[in-house]
Motif scaffolding. Structure first.
Motif, mmCIF file in Angstrom:
data_model
loop_
_atom_site.group_PDB
_atom_site.id
_atom_site.type_symbol
_atom_site.label_atom_id
_atom_site.label_comp_id
_atom_site.label_asym_id
_atom_site.label_seq_id
_atom_site.Cartn_x
_atom_site.Cartn_y
_atom_site.Cartn_z
ATOM 1 N N PHE A 91 4.547 -4.324 7.670
ATOM 2 C CA PHE A 91 5.170 -3.404 6.706
ATOM 3 C C PHE A 91 6.198 -4.194 5.891
ATOM 4 N N ILE A 92 6.249 -3.901 4.615
ATOM 5 C CA ILE A 92 7.222 -4.600 3.765
ATOM 6 C C ILE A 92 8.011 -3.548 3.005
ATOM 7 N N ILE A 93 9.331 -3.575 3.200
ATOM 8 C CA ILE A 93 10.134 -2.455 2.681
ATOM 9 C C ILE A 93 11.448 -2.940 2.072
ATOM 10 N N GLY A 94 12.137 -2.008 1.451
ATOM 11 C CA GLY A 94 13.405 -2.339 0.801
ATOM 12 C C GLY A 94 13.175 -3.276 -0.371
ATOM 13 N N ASP A 95 14.126 -4.140 -0.634
ATOM 14 C CA ASP A 95 14.012 -5.044 -1.781
ATOM 15 C C ASP A 95 12.883 -6.061 -1.619
ATOM 16 N N SER A 96 12.343 -6.193 -0.409
ATOM 17 C CA SER A 96 11.206 -7.104 -0.214
ATOM 18 C C SER A 96 9.930 -6.526 -0.798
ATOM 19 N N SER A 97 9.901 -5.228 -1.005
ATOM 20 C CA SER A 97 8.676 -4.588 -1.468
ATOM 21 C C SER A 97 8.767 -4.200 -2.939
ATOM 22 N N LEU A 98 7.622 -3.948 -3.478
ATOM 23 C CA LEU A 98 7.544 -3.549 -4.879
ATOM 24 C C LEU A 98 6.610 -2.350 -4.960
ATOM 25 N N MET A 99 7.124 -1.237 -5.460
ATOM 26 C CA MET A 99 6.269 -0.058 -5.644
ATOM 27 C C MET A 99 6.335 0.356 -7.093
ATOM 28 N N ILE A 100 5.183 0.669 -7.616
ATOM 29 C CA ILE A 100 5.125 1.062 -9.017
ATOM 30 C C ILE A 100 5.358 2.570 -9.136
ATOM 31 N N MET A 158 16.228 3.129 2.296
ATOM 32 C CA MET A 158 16.452 3.959 3.480
ATOM 33 C C MET A 158 15.285 4.921 3.695
ATOM 34 N N GLN A 159 14.801 5.483 2.614
ATOM 35 C CA GLN A 159 13.648 6.392 2.740
ATOM 36 C C GLN A 159 12.425 5.640 3.245
ATOM 37 N N GLN A 160 12.278 4.405 2.788
ATOM 38 C CA GLN A 160 11.154 3.595 3.259
ATOM 39 C C GLN A 160 11.313 3.272 4.747
ATOM 40 N N GLY A 161 12.531 3.025 5.155
ATOM 41 C CA GLY A 161 12.785 2.760 6.572
ATOM 42 C C GLY A 161 12.388 3.949 7.437
ATOM 43 N N GLU A 162 12.742 5.133 6.988
ATOM 44 C CA GLU A 162 12.397 6.344 7.738
ATOM 45 C C GLU A 162 10.881 6.483 7.885
ATOM 46 N N LEU A 163 10.183 6.274 6.765
ATOM 47 C CA LEU A 163 8.729 6.427 6.799
ATOM 48 C C LEU A 163 8.090 5.343 7.662
ATOM 49 N N THR A 164 8.639 4.136 7.582
ATOM 50 C CA THR A 164 8.059 3.027 8.349
ATOM 51 C C THR A 164 8.186 3.276 9.843
ATOM 52 N N ALA A 165 9.326 3.802 10.254
ATOM 53 C CA ALA A 165 9.499 4.131 11.668
ATOM 54 C C ALA A 165 8.396 5.086 12.108
ATOM 55 N N LYS A 166 8.157 6.084 11.295
ATOM 56 C CA LYS A 166 7.134 7.096 11.588
ATOM 57 C C LYS A 166 5.737 6.454 11.650
ATOM 58 N N ASN A 167 5.451 5.586 10.689
ATOM 59 C CA ASN A 167 4.122 4.976 10.631
ATOM 60 C C ASN A 167 3.896 3.964 11.760
ATOM 61 N N VAL A 168 4.927 3.213 12.094
ATOM 62 C CA VAL A 168 4.783 2.264 13.207
ATOM 63 C C VAL A 168 4.540 3.041 14.507
ATOM 64 N N ALA A 169 5.300 4.105 14.686
ATOM 65 C CA ALA A 169 5.120 4.932 15.886
ATOM 66 C C ALA A 169 3.700 5.494 15.951
ATOM 67 N N ARG A 185 0.858 -1.199 0.000
ATOM 68 C CA ARG A 185 0.000 0.000 0.000
ATOM 69 C C ARG A 185 0.892 1.247 0.000
ATOM 70 N N PRO A 186 0.323 2.383 -0.291
ATOM 71 C CA PRO A 186 1.140 3.617 -0.262
ATOM 72 C C PRO A 186 1.824 3.833 1.091
ATOM 73 N N ASP A 187 1.222 3.348 2.190
ATOM 74 C CA ASP A 187 1.861 3.533 3.505
ATOM 75 C C ASP A 187 2.853 2.405 3.812
ATOM 76 N N LEU A 188 3.147 1.570 2.821
ATOM 77 C CA LEU A 188 4.161 0.503 2.875
ATOM 78 C C LEU A 188 3.707 -0.742 3.643
ATOM 79 N N ARG A 189 2.406 -0.840 3.932
ATOM 80 C CA ARG A 189 1.929 -2.057 4.570
ATOM 81 C C ARG A 189 1.525 -3.081 3.517
ATOM 82 N N SER A 190 1.603 -4.305 3.896
ATOM 83 C CA SER A 190 1.099 -5.391 3.067
ATOM 84 C C SER A 190 -0.382 -5.150 2.794
#
Lengths: 406, 406
Positions: A298-307, A323-334, A286-291
């Motif tokens: 959350f699925i990020i880095g090479d495990s994820s696919l974004m169009i 790395m950008q996905q990691g930053e956003l994921t930290a924010k979203n998990v929080a 999803r746009p928020d990086l969740r499955s």
């Protein structure tokens, strides 16, 4: 009532960035953070071609995970991930232990893609991690060290074939082109007997990159002795080399003791094993990086696919995006932890791309500007240093950074 | 009338000492001096165990022949020696050229002795020269570098077997015992998984050496992890290791990726090919070091065999004796040239023996005095430096000498 547990799988660019950001955003009373990684160190995947060629020691390419995480807030588990039991919200580890989670961040990275070409797994080397990189370095060194011992000299010991003219292939060729003359001096070998061959099935080098820059890169590498076989597919890897061909008819064997396959990646097989809907081991998120299937994963880095909607193709699997996905994921998990379900969407902030051609040369497109030679090379080192800074601050940059400028 | 030509075969300790002394004793008008050697460098045979273990770089173990000879007086020919046509007074070179001589000095050195044990040539490494030493170093390094890549770990990659507990075997074990822990750190390997095994058919370590010193050496090496299998013969080397046994019945396979055979030497095969009467490629010589059959041929270093009348056994093939023989040969050749047929006899001046146990330890008997530990280790380095001094003076000592004292 136990605290919610956040489990992060993988200490690559995505996972480690998630953890180092998350540990600043939540308190120990709010949640437990567990980071799982096979090794006790993080390595710079984007520098592995240097460790493989032997131009940068592998210890320069890695650092201890415990040195960059807050060990009071994050529990580090050194283990492999065998499976994810999504319905039970459990991760099965290599040790046999199961790890329950309330929130899961999957950053399990990629493995080389062999496209079913026979013999690659048995006879080709692949740049996967620290272990494989230093094996490649030592394999090449052993081949050169053995050359003068044979009564009948076997020149294939001095031939290195790189499969793939994408980013990794080209960067590796740049390093090898610098390394081979050093090896010749070390082992009293006539440089003219060495060969460095790039085999690429696609009709071009660095597809998608600016044409003018690609032309420069090819010319520079050719000047350093690289032979390009473009539009030529690797049909099979054998004990003595590779069989390559243009179409079905023109088939040729290149004898080589060292074939390095560097022609693309696919997602970690755990993704498929766990039953996520995926394309080559990568999961559309999803746009928020969740499955799409799980609100807590959350699925990020090479495990994820974004169009990339602009070109209707997936974004490439890069450290920058991870790395950008990691930053956003930290924010979203929080946010989720604090009961806020209005999560932010991911938009990559693409600053550009620099492709190294050895320590002394590079090409790049940065903020839309074309760079060549020393200025691109400088920029490449800045990109590398920035990745260190993002995770470990100035201390890590001083410890592991690249400061040898022209 | 052409000038008499002196041809010296081999730039080892014996040949190079002959040439560096001879060039000072005769003028260019008196004779032509030709030195033939396979490589353009001299190497310290007695330091090759260090280059093989990887504790000293191979460039520290060699120097250019042209740097120590007087190039105005000596013609250096880089070539192999294929045969000596004694009746025609010609040397046949690998290039096909023939070299006539009036005086010949044969210092062609030794090769490993395998005593007909099957599989050694195919599967074991041997310390012969620079090429073989750096191959051993890189082979071990590659085995360690590969270990973590295997899904099922193969501990035989971390087992090194040294065949022979003579001088070379023990010195090599000392270096390897220091090197293995370094390799473990380099490749993230558990030191406890490594093995260093010495297999010796004779019932003792360092036969002929002082018993008390031998006891010390064995204890020190065992403390560093070396396992001794004394009174145990290597029956065969295989692709996976060595088959060893006490007698016929107790036969065992030791699985090892690295078997290094260091159990003695025999003379260069050219000696046998040329038809000299010999024992294992070594020629019994007159007291003045000339061949019994030829007044114009001197045979020195490992090519020669001299009986120590005191014990009725041959002197061991050592650098110390080779260099002293070179000195005397230069003097005797110069005498013959000047028409003086009353040649001097060779008496070895045995100053003692020091056996290194790694950079930091050694045992020695010097001028009849027993030495252990750091004082023996210091003495060993002095012996090594002296060899450099004898050939190349203080300049060579500063360039290649050993000055890292405890």
């Amino acid at each position: 009532m136990r605290k919610p547990r956040i489990v992060v799988l993988g200490a690559g660019y995505a996972g480690l960035m998630t953890v180092t950001r998350l540990q600043k955003q939540i308190s120990t009373s709010e949640a437990e953070i567990v980071l799982v990684n096979r090794d006790d160190y993080h390595y710079e995947t984007t520098w592995l071609h240097e460790a493989s060629a032997g131009t940068l020691h592998h210890d320069r390419v890695r650092y201890q995970v415990r040195d960059v995480i807050d060990n009071n807030k994050v529990k580090f588990v050194q283990d492999t991930v065998e499976d994810i039991k999504r319905e039970e919200k459990k991760v099965l580890l290599g040790s046999g232990e199961e790890l329950e989670y309330d929130y899961l961040v999957v950053g399990l990275g990629a493995i080389p893609e062999t496209f079913g070409i026979p013999g690659l797994h048995e006879h080709a080397f692949m740049i996967k991690n620290i272990n494989s990189s230093r094996q490649i370095r030592e394999h090449i060194e052993y081949a050169f060290a053995s050359y003068n011992m044979d009564e009948v000299k076997d020149d294939s010991k001095l031939t290195i074939v790189v499969g793939g003219a994408g980013f990794t292939g080209i960067e590796l060729l740049g390093e090898l082109a610098n390394r081979v003359p050093e090896l010749c001096r070390e082992y009293d070998i006539d440089y003219k007997k060495t060969r460095l061959i790039c085999v690429e099935a696609a009709p071009m080098v660095l597809p998608g990159f600016d044409e003018e820059l690609v032309k420069y890169a090819v010319a520079q590498l050719e000047k350093k002795g690289v032979e390009f076989r473009i539009g030529t597919a690797v049909k099979e890897a054998t004990e003595t080399g590779v069989i390559v061909g243009k179409g079905e008819d023109e088939v040729e064997e290149i004898k080589s003791a060292t074939v390095i396959w560097a022609a693309g990646v696919r997602g970690n097989p755990v993704i498929e094993k766990a039953g996520f809907e995926n394309m080559r081991g990568r999961v559309k998120v999803r746009p928020d990086l969740r499955s799409i299937e799980h609100d807590e994963v959350f699925i990020i880095g090479d495990s994820s696919l974004m169009i990339n909607e602009e070109v209707n193709r997936p974004y490439p699997p890069t450290a920058q995006i991870a790395m950008q996905q990691g930053e956003l994921t930290a924010k979203n998990v929080a946010a989720l932890l604090k009961g806020n379900n209005d999560l932010a969407s991911f938009t990559p902030d693409l600053k550009g791309t620099v492709c190294s051609l050895g320590e002394d040369d590079a090409i790049g497109l940065v903020f839309g500007k074309k760079l060549y030679g020393t200025s691109a090379s400088f920029m490449k080192k800045m990109v590398d240093n920035r990745a260190l800074f993002m995770v470990g601050g100035p201390g890590l940059v001083f410890k592991k950074g690249k400061f040898k400028f022209m």
